[in-house]
Design a protein around this motif. Structure first.
Motif, PDB file in Angstrom:
ATOM      1  N   TYR A   8      32.527  43.964  39.451  1.00 53.98           N
ATOM      2  CA  TYR A   8      34.028  44.697  39.440  1.00 53.98           C
ATOM      3  C   TYR A   8      34.724  44.020  38.146  1.00 53.98           C
ATOM      4  O   TYR A   8      34.884  42.769  38.053  1.00 53.98           O
ATOM      5  CB  TYR A   8      34.892  44.432  40.890  1.00 53.98           C
ATOM      6  CG  TYR A   8      33.996  45.020  42.148  1.00 53.98           C
ATOM      7  CD1 TYR A   8      34.406  46.517  42.301  1.00 53.98           C
ATOM      8  CD2 TYR A   8      33.314  44.254  42.964  1.00 53.98           C
ATOM      9  CE1 TYR A   8      33.623  46.891  43.209  1.00 53.98           C
ATOM     10  CE2 TYR A   8      32.752  44.689  44.160  1.00 53.98           C
ATOM     11  CZ  TYR A   8      32.696  46.021  43.934  1.00 53.98           C
ATOM     12  OH  TYR A   8      32.260  46.779  45.397  1.00 53.98           O
ATOM     13  N   CYS A  10      38.538  43.823  36.602  1.00 52.84           N
ATOM     14  CA  CYS A  10      39.806  44.272  36.453  1.00 52.84           C
ATOM     15  C   CYS A  10      40.279  45.006  35.179  1.00 52.84           C
ATOM     16  O   CYS A  10      40.249  44.375  34.127  1.00 52.84           O
ATOM     17  CB  CYS A  10      40.661  43.110  36.789  1.00 52.84           C
ATOM     18  SG  CYS A  10      42.410  43.451  36.719  1.00 52.84           S
ATOM     19  N   THR A  12      43.310  46.261  34.402  1.00 53.36           N
ATOM     20  CA  THR A  12      44.669  45.970  34.351  1.00 53.36           C
ATOM     21  C   THR A  12      45.172  44.519  33.472  1.00 53.36           C
ATOM     22  O   THR A  12      46.305  44.455  33.492  1.00 53.36           O
ATOM     23  CB  THR A  12      45.449  46.360  35.558  1.00 53.36           C
ATOM     24  OG1 THR A  12      45.268  45.733  36.555  1.00 53.36           O
ATOM     25  CG2 THR A  12      45.265  47.854  35.644  1.00 53.36           C
ATOM     26  N   CYS A  13      44.053  43.783  33.666  1.00 57.12           N
ATOM     27  CA  CYS A  13      44.412  42.400  33.051  1.00 57.12           C
ATOM     28  C   CYS A  13      44.777  42.382  31.856  1.00 57.12           C
ATOM     29  O   CYS A  13      44.443  43.187  30.749  1.00 57.12           O
ATOM     30  CB  CYS A  13      42.944  41.413  32.847  1.00 57.12           C
ATOM     31  SG  CYS A  13      42.490  41.026  34.593  1.00 57.12           S
ATOM     32  N   GLY A  26      41.467  43.673  29.841  1.00 57.84           N
ATOM     33  CA  GLY A  26      40.433  43.862  30.941  1.00 57.84           C
ATOM     34  C   GLY A  26      39.582  45.296  30.482  1.00 57.84           C
ATOM     35  O   GLY A  26      38.184  45.550  30.773  1.00 57.84           O
ATOM     36  N   GLU A  51      41.474  48.425  39.090  1.00 60.27           N
ATOM     37  CA  GLU A  51      42.959  48.535  38.884  1.00 60.27           C
ATOM     38  C   GLU A  51      43.610  47.164  38.981  1.00 60.27           C
ATOM     39  O   GLU A  51      44.407  46.798  38.040  1.00 60.27           O
ATOM     40  CB  GLU A  51      43.594  49.572  39.467  1.00 60.27           C
ATOM     41  CG  GLU A  51      43.335  50.938  38.858  1.00 60.27           C
ATOM     42  CD  GLU A  51      44.466  51.864  39.029  1.00 60.27           C
ATOM     43  OE1 GLU A  51      45.759  51.602  39.346  1.00 60.27           O
ATOM     44  OE2 GLU A  51      44.418  53.203  39.174  1.00 60.27           O
ATOM     45  N   CYS A  52      43.120  46.311  39.801  1.00 60.23           N
ATOM     46  CA  CYS A  52      43.884  44.854  39.960  1.00 60.23           C
ATOM     47  C   CYS A  52      43.031  44.301  40.805  1.00 60.23           C
ATOM     48  O   CYS A  52      42.412  44.630  42.045  1.00 60.23           O
ATOM     49  CB  CYS A  52      45.435  45.157  40.397  1.00 60.23           C
ATOM     50  SG  CYS A  52      46.018  43.614  40.332  1.00 60.23           S
ATOM     51  N   LEU A  53      42.633  43.053  40.512  1.00 61.88           N
ATOM     52  CA  LEU A  53      42.053  41.861  41.208  1.00 61.88           C
ATOM     53  C   LEU A  53      43.134  40.842  41.831  1.00 61.88           C
ATOM     54  O   LEU A  53      42.833  39.826  42.331  1.00 61.88           O
ATOM     55  CB  LEU A  53      40.829  41.148  40.691  1.00 61.88           C
ATOM     56  CG  LEU A  53      39.705  42.133  40.271  1.00 61.88           C
ATOM     57  CD1 LEU A  53      38.426  41.469  39.664  1.00 61.88           C
ATOM     58  CD2 LEU A  53      39.036  42.634  41.816  1.00 61.88           C
ATOM     59  N   CYS A  56      46.328  37.790  38.130  1.00 63.56           N
ATOM     60  CA  CYS A  56      47.145  38.181  37.025  1.00 63.56           C
ATOM     61  C   CYS A  56      47.352  36.870  36.017  1.00 63.56           C
ATOM     62  O   CYS A  56      47.429  36.828  34.763  1.00 63.56           O
ATOM     63  CB  CYS A  56      48.383  38.787  37.256  1.00 63.56           C
ATOM     64  SG  CYS A  56      48.055  40.146  37.958  1.00 63.56           S
ATOM     65  N   THR A  61      39.478  39.124  34.293  1.00 64.16           N
ATOM     66  CA  THR A  61      38.953  38.590  35.692  1.00 64.16           C
ATOM     67  C   THR A  61      37.797  39.811  36.077  1.00 64.16           C
ATOM     68  O   THR A  61      38.163  40.893  35.931  1.00 64.16           O
ATOM     69  CB  THR A  61      39.960  38.628  36.704  1.00 64.16           C
ATOM     70  OG1 THR A  61      40.998  37.696  36.297  1.00 64.16           O
ATOM     71  CG2 THR A  61      39.489  38.098  38.040  1.00 64.16           C
TER      72      THR A  61
END
Length: 127
Positions: A8, A10, A12-13, A26, A51-53, A56, A61
């Motif tokens: 996976y 991310c 959006t990082c 990301g 989209e997000c892990l 931030c 990530t």
């Protein structure tokens, strides 16, 4: 590597040097990983954007998961130069019976960037 291994990424990082209107670190890491994976046709790995892990403060990530193996979350990865290191580390992960790679055999980016190690989901007891 087991056929059900998923990386996976991310998307959006935001890396510290990302331009406000350009692609995020990301997303660039995802592109680099896909390009590197194309060079390894025998690698049994699925790469999934997320989209997000929720890590931030440690971009970029990724998380790796596979049935009956430990799941790992890694951060502080460089979008431009980490793809080969990540895939090499995942090859070692796939070569183990439980996903636990001995500390000294892990890429330095994994040793320094590990955020979490999550145990395998327990099997259901027979009813």
């Amino acid at each position: 590597m087991p056929d059900d291994t998923v990386l996976y990424v991310c998307t959006t990082c935001r890396a510290a040097d990302d331009a406000p209107d350009g692609p995020r670190g990301g997303a660039r890491l995802l592109d680099a990983l896909r390009a590197e994976l194309d060079l390894r046709p025998d690698a049994a790995l699925r790469i999934e954007p997320v989209e997000c892990l929720s890590v931030c403060k440690r971009p970029c990530t990724v998380a790796v998961a596979s049935s009956d193996r430990w799941t790992y979350v890694y951060g502080d990865l460089d979008a431009a130069s980490s793809a080969r290191t990540i895939l090499d580390g995942l090859a070692r992960y796939g070569a183990t019976p439980d996903g636990i790679v001995p500390w000294r055999e892990r890429p330095e980016a994994f040793r320094k960037g590990v955020i979490a190690r999550i145990p395998p989901f327990p099997a259901r007891a027979a009813e």
